[in-house]
Design a protein around this motif. Structure first.
Motif, PDB file in Angstrom:
ATOM      1  N   VAL A   1       2.268   1.858  -3.638  1.00 54.95           N
ATOM      2  CA  VAL A   1       1.327   2.377  -4.643  1.00 54.95           C
ATOM      3  C   VAL A   1       0.861   3.794  -4.319  1.00 54.95           C
ATOM      4  O   VAL A   1       0.085   4.388  -5.067  1.00 54.95           O
ATOM      5  N   GLN A   2       1.329   4.340  -3.196  1.00 55.42           N
ATOM      6  CA  GLN A   2       0.921   5.710  -2.882  1.00 55.42           C
ATOM      7  C   GLN A   2       2.039   6.715  -3.112  1.00 55.42           C
ATOM      8  O   GLN A   2       1.905   7.894  -2.844  1.00 55.42           O
ATOM      9  N   ARG A   3       3.170   6.215  -3.580  1.00 52.75           N
ATOM     10  CA  ARG A   3       4.269   7.130  -3.876  1.00 52.75           C
ATOM     11  C   ARG A   3       4.325   7.349  -5.365  1.00 52.75           C
ATOM     12  O   ARG A   3       4.877   6.546  -6.095  1.00 52.75           O
ATOM     13  N   GLY A   4       3.736   8.414  -5.848  1.00 53.36           N
ATOM     14  CA  GLY A   4       3.869   8.782  -7.257  1.00 53.36           C
ATOM     15  C   GLY A   4       2.747   8.302  -8.158  1.00 53.36           C
ATOM     16  O   GLY A   4       2.573   8.821  -9.253  1.00 53.36           O
ATOM     17  N   LEU A   5       2.001   7.310  -7.718  1.00 50.97           N
ATOM     18  CA  LEU A   5       0.950   6.759  -8.576  1.00 50.97           C
ATOM     19  C   LEU A   5      -0.375   7.485  -8.329  1.00 50.97           C
ATOM     20  O   LEU A   5      -0.887   7.459  -7.220  1.00 50.97           O
ATOM     21  N   PRO A   6      -0.926   8.122  -9.368  1.00 52.62           N
ATOM     22  CA  PRO A   6      -2.220   8.788  -9.190  1.00 52.62           C
ATOM     23  C   PRO A   6      -3.311   7.769  -8.874  1.00 52.62           C
ATOM     24  O   PRO A   6      -3.290   6.655  -9.396  1.00 52.62           O
ATOM     25  N   ILE A   7      -4.259   8.166  -8.058  1.00 49.85           N
ATOM     26  CA  ILE A   7      -5.302   7.238  -7.605  1.00 49.85           C
ATOM     27  C   ILE A   7      -6.121   6.714  -8.780  1.00 49.85           C
ATOM     28  O   ILE A   7      -6.544   5.549  -8.787  1.00 49.85           O
TER      29      ILE A   7
ATOM     30  N   GLN B   1       0.834  -1.201   0.000  1.00 51.94           N
ATOM     31  CA  GLN B   1       0.000   0.000   0.000  1.00 51.94           C
ATOM     32  C   GLN B   1       0.868   1.250   0.000  1.00 51.94           C
ATOM     33  O   GLN B   1       0.545   2.259  -0.612  1.00 51.94           O
ATOM     34  N   PHE B   2       1.977   1.166   0.697  1.00 50.45           N
ATOM     35  CA  PHE B   2       2.903   2.293   0.727  1.00 50.45           C
ATOM     36  C   PHE B   2       3.475   2.563  -0.668  1.00 50.45           C
ATOM     37  O   PHE B   2       3.490   3.700  -1.138  1.00 50.45           O
TER      38      PHE B   2
ATOM     39  N   TRP C   1      -1.307  -4.723  -3.655  1.00 48.42           N
ATOM     40  CA  TRP C   1      -1.920  -4.337  -4.923  1.00 48.42           C
ATOM     41  C   TRP C   1      -1.100  -4.911  -6.062  1.00 48.42           C
ATOM     42  O   TRP C   1       0.111  -4.706  -6.121  1.00 48.42           O
TER      43      TRP C   1
ATOM     44  N   LEU D   1      -4.329   3.814 -10.144  1.00 41.78           N
ATOM     45  CA  LEU D   1      -4.412   2.680  -9.224  1.00 41.78           C
ATOM     46  C   LEU D   1      -5.727   1.936  -9.451  1.00 41.78           C
ATOM     47  O   LEU D   1      -5.758   0.716  -9.588  1.00 41.78           O
TER      48      LEU D   1
END
Ligand SMILES: C[S@@+](CC[C@H](N)C(=O)[O-])C[C@H]1O[C@@H](n2cnc3c(N)ncnc32)[C@H](O)[C@@H]1O
Lengths: 121, 333
Positions: free
Chosen positions: B160-166, B157-158, B180, B169
Motif C-alpha cells: 500500500v506504499q507503492r503508488g497509493l497516495p496516503i 504495508q509495503f 490493509w 489509503l
C-alpha cells in the motif's frame, strides 16, 4: 537541486535516508529532533522535509504544527516517516499539514514512490 | 536439470500461458518449481518433471504454470495511464456514452487487483457526475490463486506504499492487523473472472476501455498479435486500449493506432476517437494522485524488480521476522 531536511533521532535512519535521497539528487541536511529542525527552518526553508514522529526534545508532529505557522512554513513538502502506522496517527498528521506519510520500515522504492507522488521528483 | 527437461517445461509454459522462457532463465525454473514439487510431495524438481511427463495431472500442470507467472503489480502503476484515464478517457466516454450511461472496463491480466482497484478509486473520487451511470470493471487473470488475493483485497504495508497516495489509503482501506484491506465499496465495484489471454475473449463481452499492461512482454510476437487482435474484436471503434510502459502495437497489428500525443493509449485504427481524446492535454496539476502541490511527472515509479533491489528496509522496530511481506512474494523474471 532540491533540498531535503531529514529529521530523525536515529543516526542510522538519517544516514540511510541521506543515501537514498542523494541518489535521487537531493541536497541533504540533517536534524536530530523537532527543535533543531525548527532552528534550521528559521534560517532557511528546505524544499522537502522527511520527518520522524517520536523524537526527544520536540516530536515531529509538534514541529509540523509550528512549521506551518512560521512565515514561509507552508512551502516545504512534508513527508512523515515513522513507525506509527495506525489510521489515527496518519489522520492527525494530514490534519496538521503533512503531504505524505511513510510507514517504517521503508526502502528506496517507497521513498521514491512517495516523493514522486507529491511532485518532488 | 537436463536440456530436455528444460525444453519440456518451456513447451508447457508456452502452450498454457504464452510465457517464453529463455535458457538464461533456467535457474528460475528450479527455484520457483521446487515449492510446487514440495506441495505435491515430490522430492525434487527432477521428480516433478518426471511426474508431469509420465502422469500428467491437470492441477499439477496448473500449479507449474501459475508458479512461473510474474504477479508484480502496484497501485497507480506508472501514474500516467491513470491520469490519462481520469482526464481524457473518462470525460470522452461520459460524452459519447451519455445515452446508454454504461461503460465497461477490462483489466486484462489484473494480478492481485491493484490496477482494477486503482480505476475503481478514481471512479469513486469522481463523484456525483457518475450518478445514474453503470460502470463495470472486470478483472481477469490466468491464475486462480492471484484472483482470490484480488477478491480479498488484502495488501501488505509495503504494497500500500507503492503508488497509493496516503489520502486514498485513509479513505478506502481498513487496517487489519499488519495488513490493509480495501473497502467493501471498492471491492464491489470490480468483478473478477478467470480468463486465459490465449483464448478468445468473446464471452467476456464488449469493453470501452481495456488495460492490458505488463503481460504482453512475456509473450512471443505471434502471441502478442493474436491477443491484441482478440482485444480489438471486443472493442467499439471509439474504445481505448492502454498498454504497459514497455509495450506497443507497432509491428504487431494494424488494428490499433496510437492516440496522437498520448503515449501508451491506443484506439481502433481508422476511427476518429483520436480527435476527441487528443484535444485536451493533461494539465500539470490536478493529477489523480494530486496530494502534492506540484504536478505529476509522468513515470512515478519505474517498474523495478523487487528481487533486484538490494536495499534492506530501514527503521523496523519489529522483530525481523518478515519486515516486508510483499517483498518476498513479489516476483519478476
Ligand atoms: C506483471 S502482472 C501485471 C499486472 C498488472 N496488469 C500491472 O500492470 O500491474 C502479469 C499478470 O499476467 C498474468 N498472465 C500471464 N499470462 C497470462 C495469460 N496467458 N492469460 C491471462 N493472464 C496471464 C499473470 O498471472 C500475472 O498476474
Amino acid at each position: 537541486m532540491k533540498s531535503c531536511l531529514v529529521v530523525d533521532d536515529s543516526k542510522v535512519v538519517r544516514m540511510v535516508a541521506r543515501k537514498i535521497l542523494e541518489g535521487l539528487n537531493f541536497q541533504i541536511e540533517e536534524a536530530e529532533n523537532g527543535r533543531t529542525a525548527m532552528d534550521f527552518c528559521q534560517r532557511q526553508m528546505p524544499d522537502a522535509i522527511l520527518l520522524d514522529w517520536n523524537m526527544p526534545v520536540m516530536s515531529g508532529i509538534e514541529f509540523l504544527r509550528h512549521l506551518r505557522k512560521m512565515s514561509g512554513g507552508q512551502m516545504p513538502i512534508v513527508v512523515f516517516c515513522t513507525t506509527e502506522n495506525d489510521i489515527q496517527h496518519i489522520q492527525e498528521a494530514i490534519g496538521a499539514g503533512a503531504n505524505e506519510y511513510i510507514m517504517k520500515p521503508f526502502d528506496s522504492e517507497i521513498i521514491e514512490s512517495k516523493f514522486s507522488q507529491v511532485g518532488l521528483i | 536439470m537436463t536440456v530436455t527437461d528444460f525444453e519440456f517445461i518451456c513447451q508447457i509454459l508456452r502452450e498454457r500461458s504464452g510465457l517464453v522462457l529463455t535458457s538464461d532463465k533456467a535457474y528460475l525454473l528450479e527455484s520457483r518449481l521446487l515449492p510446487v514439487a514440495r506441495k505435491w510431495k515430490l522430492a525434487s524438481f527432477d521428480e516433478l518433471v518426471k511426474s508431469v511427463r509420465l502422469r500428467p495431472d491437470e492441477s499439477m500442470i496448473r500449479d507449474v504454470v501459475e508458479a512461473m507467472t510474474t504477479n508484480e503489480s502496484f497501485f497507480f502503476r506508472d501514474t500516467k495511464p491513470f491520469d490519462q484515464f481520469k482526464q481524457l478517457i473518462l470525460p470522452a466516454l461520459l460524452k459519447s456514452r451519455a445515452a446508454s450511461k454504461t461503460i465497461r472496463i477490462w483489466s486484462a491480466a489484473c494480478s492481485s487487483g491493484q490496477e482494477a482497484y486503482s480505476l475503481a478509486m478514481i471512479l469513486a473520487e469522481t463523484g456525483p457526475q457518475l450518478d445514474g451511470w453503470k460502470i463495470e470493471i472486470i478483472g481477469t487473470d490466468l491464475s486462480t490463486e492471484i484472483l482470490s488475493r484480488a477478491r480479498d483485497g488484502m495488501y501488505s504495508q509495503f504494497e500500500v506504499q507503492r503508488g497509493l497516495p496516503i489520502t486514498l489509503l485513509v479513505k478506502y482501506f481498513q487496517q487489519v492487523g499488519d495488513r490493509w484491506q480495501i473497502s467493501q465499496k471498492i471491492r464491489h465495484a470490480v468483478q473478477y473472472r478467470e480468463f486465459n489471454l490465449l483464448n478468445d475473449p468473446v464471452a467476456l463481452g464488449r469493453f470501452d476501455v481495456v488495460f492490458c499492461r505488463n503481460v504482453l512482454i512475456y509473450f512471443d510476437q505471434p502471441t502478442k498479435t493474436k491477443v491484441l487482435n482478440g482485444i480489438a474484436k471486443q472493442m467499439p471503434t471509439d474504445g481505448y486500449l492502454i498498454l504497459g510502459g514497455a509495450e506497443t502495437v507497432l509491428g504487431l497489428t494494424e488494428r490499433f493506432q496510437l492516440v496522437p500525443g498520448q503515449r501508451g493509449i491506443y484506439c481502433i485504427a481508422g476511427s476518429d476517437t483520436k480527435a476527441d481524446v487528443a484535444r485536451p492535454s493533461i494539465p500539470a496539476a490536478g493529477s489523480v494522485l494530486g496530494a502534492g502541490k506540484a504536478g505529476m511527472p509522468g513515470m512515478a515509479s519505474p517498474a523495478k524488480a523487487p528481487l533486484g533491489s538490494t536495499t534492506t528496509p530501514v527503521g523496523s522496530t519489529t522483530a525481523p521476522k518478515s519486515p516486508l511481506p510483499g517483498f518476498t512474494t513479489a516476483r519478476k523474471l
